[in-house]
Each structure stands twice: as C-alpha cells, then as structure tokens.
Write an enzyme that holds these catalytic residues in place. Structure first.
Site, short mmCIF file in Angstrom:
data_model
loop_
_atom_site.label_atom_id
_atom_site.label_comp_id
_atom_site.label_asym_id
_atom_site.label_seq_id
_atom_site.Cartn_x
_atom_site.Cartn_y
_atom_site.Cartn_z
N ASP A 113 0.84 -1.21 0.00
CA ASP A 113 0.00 0.00 0.00
C ASP A 113 0.87 1.26 0.00
OD1 ASP A 113 -2.30 1.48 0.05
OD2 ASP A 113 -2.81 1.06 2.13
N HIS B 176 3.22 2.84 -8.93
CA HIS B 176 3.05 1.40 -9.15
C HIS B 176 4.29 0.82 -9.85
CE1 HIS B 176 -0.97 1.84 -7.75
NE2 HIS B 176 -1.48 2.35 -8.84
N LEU C 103 10.78 -21.07 -3.79
CA LEU C 103 9.76 -20.13 -3.29
C LEU C 103 8.46 -20.25 -4.10
CD1 LEU C 103 8.88 -17.52 -1.70
CD2 LEU C 103 9.81 -16.22 -3.63
C1 FPP Z 1 -1.70 0.10 -3.44
O1 FPP Z 1 -1.30 1.44 -3.48
C2 FPP Z 1 -1.11 -0.66 -4.53
C3 FPP Z 1 -1.79 -1.23 -5.55
C4 FPP Z 1 -3.25 -1.14 -5.69
C5 FPP Z 1 -1.10 -1.94 -6.65
C6 FPP Z 1 0.08 -2.77 -6.28
C7 FPP Z 1 0.79 -3.16 -7.51
C8 FPP Z 1 2.12 -3.16 -7.72
C9 FPP Z 1 3.10 -2.89 -6.68
C10 FPP Z 1 2.67 -3.43 -9.07
C11 FPP Z 1 2.45 -4.73 -9.71
C12 FPP Z 1 2.60 -5.92 -8.84
C13 FPP Z 1 3.27 -7.05 -9.17
C14 FPP Z 1 3.11 -8.25 -8.29
C15 FPP Z 1 4.15 -7.18 -10.35
P1 FPP Z 1 -2.39 2.56 -3.66
O2 FPP Z 1 -2.50 2.86 -5.11
O3 FPP Z 1 -3.66 2.16 -3.01
O4 FPP Z 1 -1.72 3.77 -2.92
P2 FPP Z 1 -2.42 4.91 -2.05
O5 FPP Z 1 -3.11 4.22 -0.89
O6 FPP Z 1 -1.26 5.75 -1.62
O7 FPP Z 1 -3.36 5.62 -2.95
#
Ligand code: FPP
Length: 237
Positions: free
Chosen positions: A17, A34, A128
């Site tokens: 997050d 991201h 893993l």
């Molecule tokens: C949450 O941050 C994160 C996500 C919804 C996406 C997570 C995805 C990745 C890290 C990239 C792809 C993953 C892999 C496994 C290759 P948020 O957008 O909710 O952040 P915020 O709470 O600050 O708005």
C-alpha cells in the site's frame, strides 16, 4: 541479505500500500508509484529466495480496485503483463513457482494468457512459491467456496459433512498454508477484505514505509518483529 539466526515464517503475505501517495509526493502520476513498486516486489522476492521463505503472497489488485479510474486499471494490468514477462527467466533461474489467485473470470484475456504461461512454465519449480493475489477479496473467496460446496452437495445427492478442513479446501488458497505473518505498508492498519478466513491466527505487522520505498531491510525488520512474538493460538503457552 542472509539471516542464519532468524527463524523464517513459512508464509509471508503483504498488502502493498502507498504507491499513489508516494507518487503524489514526487509530483508524479499514480502509475509512476506502481512502476517503482515493482522494484520493491523484486527485492522482497529476492529476500524470500535468499532466506528460504516457502510462500510469499502479494495483494496486487482487489476486487474493489476495478472501481479505480480506467487509465489506472489499464496501467496496472499492463504493468502485470510486463512484469510477468520480464521476470519469467528469473523465476526459472531462482526455482520460483509463480501463481495467481483471484477472480480470474474478471481479468482481461491478455493478462490471463501471460499469467497462465508463467504458471505453466514454473509449475515444476520447488523453491519459493510466489503468489500474486489479483482481483481478489476475502469475502469473494468465502462466497465462491460456499457456492462450490453447495454445488458439490447437490451433485453428491446427499449432505456433505462440512468442517473447517473441508471448507478450507474450497477456498482459492487450497493447499497453501495460512499466512504466519501479514505485512501492510504505508501506515494503514486494516485488513481491507483480504484473506479474512486465512488470517485467523496470523501475526500482523504494520510498516509506516510507503510500498515503493519498502525494500529488503524493511522486510527484514518485519521478520525480526515476528521472531519476537509468542504465538499461542488461543492456548496458554
Ligand atoms: C496500493 O497502493 C497498490 C496497488 C493497488 C497496486 C500494487 C501493484 C504493484 C506494486 C505493481 C504490480 C505488482 C506485481 C506483483 C508485479 P495505492 O495505489 O492504493 O496507494 P495509495 O493508498 O497511496 O493511494
């Protein structure tokens, strides 16, 4: 980073997050966060491989995330495909078995195709277990299990004796041990509809670090905190 004196949890799960907030702080678009977050994914996998963690599951996209702006959803899906394509050779080299868990029917065809290619290619790997939770939510998982159980009962023509083990075997995480440690980054302290059944006895660790900044040293801190805890599973010792 290797730890000989630290006991490794068998299954670590992470709610990644804070990508959006991280990007905003840099004056960039959410997708930039991201993208950098993928580097954190890579480092955490490397840590897991180096330290013999058996299962690492990552909450990458929730059922609720489909409600985000179209450009962000498409960007995230494209990032998934790009990352899976780029990491396949590393999975093979590091003996990593890659799997995706979630509501597959809602995934775009090209995402599904690339995921399945990587799943098939790595299915014989014994190191893993890397599990990406995509289009996943805890309530969806419980409901799909209940639905399939009801169907199995009808097909069997008699009542099935349902206990916790039987119910678990219908969850999307069937065969995967429940998480020992759940980490959530960015300071939020919620489960957000994630692995509701599976986290019954999981230790929770909340890190203030935003996901794109969460690296091996931060995962190591979480695991050291896990080591200092006493798990009693409702018993006295
Ligand atoms: C949450 O941050 C994160 C996500 C919804 C996406 C997570 C995805 C990745 C890290 C990239 C792809 C993953 C892999 C496994 C290759 P948020 O957008 O909710 O952040 P915020 O709470 O600050 O708005």
């Amino acid at each position: 980073m290797e730890n000989n004196e630290v006991r490794m949890p068998c299954h670590v799960t992470i709610i990644m997050d804070g990508n959006g907030r991280w990007a905003k702080k840099q004056g960039k678009l959410r997708l930039f966060g991201h993208n950098v977050g993928v580097e954190s994914v890579r480092e955490c996998c490397e840590y897991a491989v180096e330290n013999g963690i058996r299962y690492l599951s990552l909450f990458a996209f929730s059922e609720e995330n489909w409600g985000r702006p179209k450009a962000e959803v498409e960007g995230l899906m494209a990032l998934m495909v790009k990352s899976v394509l780029a990491e396949r050779p590393t999975f093979m080299k590091q003996n990593v078995r890659f799997r995706v868990i979630g509501h597959r029917e809602s995934l775009p065809e090209d995402v599904l195709k690339n995921i399945e290619l990587a799943e098939n290619e790595t299915s014989g790997n014994t190191g893993l277990n890397l599990i990406v939770m995509l289009s996943y939510s805890g309530k969806w998982d419980i409901v799909q299990a209940a639905r399939r159980l009801a169907k199995a009962t009808l097909e069997a023509g008699h009542e099935i004796d349902i206990d916790e083990a039987v119910f678990s075997s219908y969850l999307s995480t069937e065969g995967i041990p429940d998480p020992d440690l759940m980490i959530r980054t960015s300071g939020e302290q919620r489960l957000s509809n994630y692995m509701l059944w599976q986290c019954a006895y999981t230790e929770f660790y909340f890190s203030p670090v935003l996901w794109p900044d969460f690296r091996k040293k931060d995962l190591d801190l979480a695991i050291r905190s896990f080591n200092s805890r006493e798990r009693r599973y409702g018993k006295t010792e």
